[in-house]
Design an enzyme around this catalytic site. Structure first.
Site, PDB file in Angstrom:
ATOM      1  CG  HIS A   9      -0.246   0.078   2.601  1.00 31.59           C
ATOM      2  ND1 HIS A   9       0.455   1.091   2.964  1.00 31.59           N
ATOM      3  CD2 HIS A   9       0.114  -0.923   3.370  1.00 31.59           C
ATOM      4  CE1 HIS A   9       0.911   1.045   4.176  1.00 31.59           C
ATOM      5  NE2 HIS A   9       0.770  -0.430   4.507  1.00 31.59           N
ATOM      6  CB  THR A  12      -0.511   5.216   6.055  1.00 31.40           C
ATOM      7  OG1 THR A  12       0.470   4.611   7.217  1.00 31.40           O
ATOM      8  CG2 THR A  12      -1.032   3.899   5.455  1.00 31.40           C
ATOM      9  CG  ASP A  14      -0.717   5.869  12.415  1.00 31.40           C
ATOM     10  OD1 ASP A  14      -0.648   7.001  12.466  1.00 31.40           O
ATOM     11  OD2 ASP A  14      -1.415   5.166  12.482  1.00 31.40           O
ATOM     12  CD  GLN A  21      -0.034   2.352   9.187  1.00 36.68           C
ATOM     13  OE1 GLN A  21      -0.919   2.961   8.866  1.00 36.68           O
ATOM     14  NE2 GLN A  21       1.104   2.054   8.605  1.00 36.68           N
ATOM     15  N   GLY A  22       0.041  -2.318  12.605  1.00 40.38           N
ATOM     16  CA  GLY A  22      -0.679  -3.490  12.339  1.00 40.38           C
ATOM     17  C   GLY A  22      -1.630  -3.652  11.678  1.00 40.38           C
ATOM     18  NE  ARG A  58      -1.552  -0.106   6.761  1.00 38.88           N
ATOM     19  CZ  ARG A  58      -2.068  -0.886   7.803  1.00 38.88           C
ATOM     20  NH1 ARG A  58      -3.180  -0.585   8.601  1.00 38.88           N
ATOM     21  NH2 ARG A  58      -1.465  -1.860   8.503  1.00 38.88           N
ATOM     22  CD  GLU A  82       2.055  -5.692   8.130  1.00 41.92           C
ATOM     23  OE1 GLU A  82       2.169  -6.903   7.942  1.00 41.92           O
ATOM     24  OE2 GLU A  82       2.793  -4.841   7.645  1.00 41.92           O
ATOM     25  CG  ASP A  84      -3.072  -8.850  16.059  1.00 39.10           C
ATOM     26  OD1 ASP A  84      -2.514  -7.832  16.440  1.00 39.10           O
ATOM     27  OD2 ASP A  84      -3.728  -9.466  16.430  1.00 39.10           O
TER      28      ASP A  84
END
Length: 173
Positions: A9, A12, A14, A21-22, A58, A82, A84
């Site tokens: 992606h 972002t 973050d 972000q996880g 995202r 993504e 965790d």
């Protein structure tokens, strides 16, 4: 032959703030939107039969931008989510001093084995659902690394990290 265009992606908010972000939804920033638009332009003349994305916002937004010139819809799957990161989620990455030593991680982080099982399931699903097709799939840094680790049968540490909006091509047959 089934061809997989594996994409990370776009950048972002973050990512730019160095926040873990996880599995949070995330939001592309202006640079991330521009990166996705650049991929869309690059892929404009490629024959793509299907567009697949992680079910996190995202990745969906990135994939929608790339699919737009093809007038195509986007299929989502949680298999591309993504990693965790458990209680590391939302933390400022430079503050995570234990990040380089998994033996010191909290127990609520998805294991590499579990993530690689998802990666394997994703590759099986792509081959079964889109045989002989050209599929562009937008995922995330670590799950994309796991997919390549499984595909190339190499340890994760031997797979170079993907930058935002980078494309890697895997011939699945």
């Amino acid at each position: 032959m089934t061809v997989l265009y594996l994409v990370r992606h776009g950048e972002t908010v973050d990512n730019a703030r160095h926040i873990m972000q996880g599995q949070t939804q995330g939001q592309l920033n202006d640079n991330g939107i521009r990166q996705a638009e650049e991929v869309a332009e690059r892929m404009r003349t490629e024959q793509i039969d299907a567009f697949v994305s992680s079910d996190l916002r995202r990745s969906i937004h990135t994939c929608e931008i790339i699919a737009q010139p093809h007038n195509a819809s986007v299929v989502t799957t949680p298999l591309l989510r993504e990693r965790d990161w458990g209680s590391f989620t939302g933390k400022y990455i430079p503050d995570l001093s234990n990040l380089n030593d998994p033996t010191l991680w909290p127990d609520d982080i998805e294991s590499l084995d579990a993530m690689k099982m998802r990666a394997k399931e994703f590759l099986v699903w792509i081959r079964k659902t889109y045989p002989g097709q050209r599929v562009l799939a937008v995922g995330h840094g670590i799950i994309n690394k796991a997919i390549q680790s499984v595909f190339f049968d190499k340890p994760m540490k031997e797979i170079p990290p993907m930058t935002n909006a980078e494309i890697r091509i895997l011939d699945l047959d």
